[in-house]
Design a protein around this motif. Structure first.
Motif, short mmCIF file in Angstrom:
data_model
loop_
_atom_site.label_atom_id
_atom_site.label_comp_id
_atom_site.label_asym_id
_atom_site.label_seq_id
_atom_site.Cartn_x
_atom_site.Cartn_y
_atom_site.Cartn_z
N ARG A 11 -1.74 27.59 3.66
CA ARG A 11 -1.39 26.39 4.40
C ARG A 11 -0.82 25.36 3.45
O ARG A 11 -1.33 25.12 2.36
CB ARG A 11 -2.62 25.80 5.10
CG ARG A 11 -3.31 26.71 6.08
CD ARG A 11 -2.48 27.06 7.27
NE ARG A 11 -1.95 25.91 8.00
CZ ARG A 11 -1.27 26.02 9.13
NH1 ARG A 11 -1.02 27.21 9.66
NH2 ARG A 11 -0.82 24.94 9.74
N SER A 12 0.29 24.76 3.88
CA SER A 12 0.89 23.66 3.13
C SER A 12 1.21 22.57 4.13
O SER A 12 2.26 22.59 4.78
CB SER A 12 2.16 24.13 2.41
OG SER A 12 2.75 23.07 1.68
N GLU A 15 2.43 23.51 7.79
CA GLU A 15 3.17 24.77 7.70
C GLU A 15 2.30 25.89 7.13
O GLU A 15 1.54 25.69 6.18
CB GLU A 15 4.40 24.58 6.80
CG GLU A 15 5.26 25.82 6.65
CD GLU A 15 6.40 25.62 5.67
OE1 GLU A 15 7.30 26.47 5.64
OE2 GLU A 15 6.38 24.60 4.94
N GLU A 16 2.43 27.07 7.73
CA GLU A 16 1.81 28.27 7.16
C GLU A 16 2.90 29.08 6.46
O GLU A 16 3.94 29.39 7.04
CB GLU A 16 1.15 29.12 8.24
CG GLU A 16 0.46 30.35 7.67
CD GLU A 16 -0.24 31.18 8.73
OE1 GLU A 16 -1.47 31.13 8.81
OE2 GLU A 16 0.48 31.88 9.47
N ILE A 17 2.65 29.43 5.21
CA ILE A 17 3.62 30.17 4.41
C ILE A 17 3.13 31.60 4.23
O ILE A 17 1.97 31.83 3.88
CB ILE A 17 3.82 29.48 3.04
CG1 ILE A 17 4.40 28.08 3.27
CG2 ILE A 17 4.74 30.31 2.15
CD1 ILE A 17 4.49 27.25 2.03
N ARG A 62 11.62 35.17 6.95
CA ARG A 62 10.63 34.10 7.02
C ARG A 62 9.53 34.24 5.96
O ARG A 62 8.59 33.44 5.95
CB ARG A 62 9.99 34.06 8.41
CG ARG A 62 10.98 33.90 9.56
CD ARG A 62 11.88 32.70 9.36
NE ARG A 62 11.13 31.45 9.26
CZ ARG A 62 11.64 30.30 8.85
NH1 ARG A 62 12.91 30.25 8.45
NH2 ARG A 62 10.90 29.21 8.80
N ARG A 94 15.32 30.56 4.60
CA ARG A 94 13.93 30.08 4.55
C ARG A 94 13.86 28.66 4.01
O ARG A 94 12.94 27.90 4.34
CB ARG A 94 13.09 31.03 3.69
CG ARG A 94 11.60 30.69 3.61
CD ARG A 94 10.94 30.82 4.95
NE ARG A 94 9.50 30.55 4.89
CZ ARG A 94 8.96 29.35 4.86
NH1 ARG A 94 9.72 28.27 4.85
NH2 ARG A 94 7.65 29.20 4.83
#
Length: 220
Positions: A11-12, A15-17, A62, A94
């Motif tokens: 998590r950032s 946003e989930e990376i 993605r 991305r």
């Protein structure tokens, strides 16, 4: 081709990376910064893995494809290897900023195992490559390079990842035989040259098959 992977998430903010790593990192593959160029030294398994990750990057717009490479042994014939780097393959759409990588890497979870199904090597010969178009000024199907947090980011489009995956698979197929029939000589090589239309910026990337390696733990 079936490629075992682990899918990690971090998590950032909101946003989930999503970060994909090979389930088993290669034991004899290193990426070295030699100042004037970048150099990948690898064995057959490493070449096959990189070819698979290139194909995975072509269809994973993605996700970040991360290959930890700094901790492996060094090739026996190349002395002090210079500064080692990890590798991230990233689709340009991305729009991930490499400056975020150190924080994201620290937050990654333990990941879940999956298996990616990829095209067989024989099918790569069917990929049409317009070599002349690569040199057009408006061509976007070229790699861009960034280095951050001891990691080379190779940023490109699906076509350029797909069209260049075969370079690694060719080394995997022909490297061992070349080494056995040319003892004492440099291993089979390929490269991403500044003049072949695959690089938009940065330095050339040389790829070399190595048959002999120092024992594990001998990193110089």
């Amino acid at each position: 081709m079936r490629l075992p992977i682990r899918v990690h998430r971090a998590r950032s903010g909101p946003e989930e990376i999503r970060v994909i790593r090979p389930a088993s990192p290669p034991t004899r593959t290193v990426l070295v910064d030699h100042d004037r160029h970048l150099h990948v030294y690898l064995d057959q398994a490493g070449a096959r893995l990189l070819g698979g990750l290139w194909l995975l990057a072509a269809r994973s717009a993605r996700s970040l494809i991360h290959l930890p490479l700094r901790g492996g042994p060094r090739p026996a014939a190349h002395g002090e290897p210079g500064r080692r780097l990890d590798l991230v393959l990233l689709h340009h759409s991305r729009q991930f900023r490499p400056s975020r990588w150190r924080r994201v890497r620290a937050k990654l979870d333990t990941g879940l195992p999956q298996t990616a199904s990829l095209p067989e090597a024989a099918r790569l010969g069917e990929v049409a490559v317009d070599h002349a178009a690569r040199h057009h000024r408006e061509n976007r199907d070229r790699f861009r390079q960034r280095i951050h947090a001891e990691t080379l980011f190779l940023i490109g489009s699906a076509p350029v990842f797909r069209e260049t995956a075969g370079r690694f698979l060719d080394v995997a197929e022909h490297g061992p035989r070349h080494a056995s029939t040319h003892p004492g000589r440099p291993g089979l090589r390929t490269a991403f040259h500044s003049t072949d239309g695959t690089l938009a910026d940065g330095r050339e990337i040389h790829v070399e098959y190595c048959a002999e390696w120092e024992p594990s733990g001998s990193t110089g």
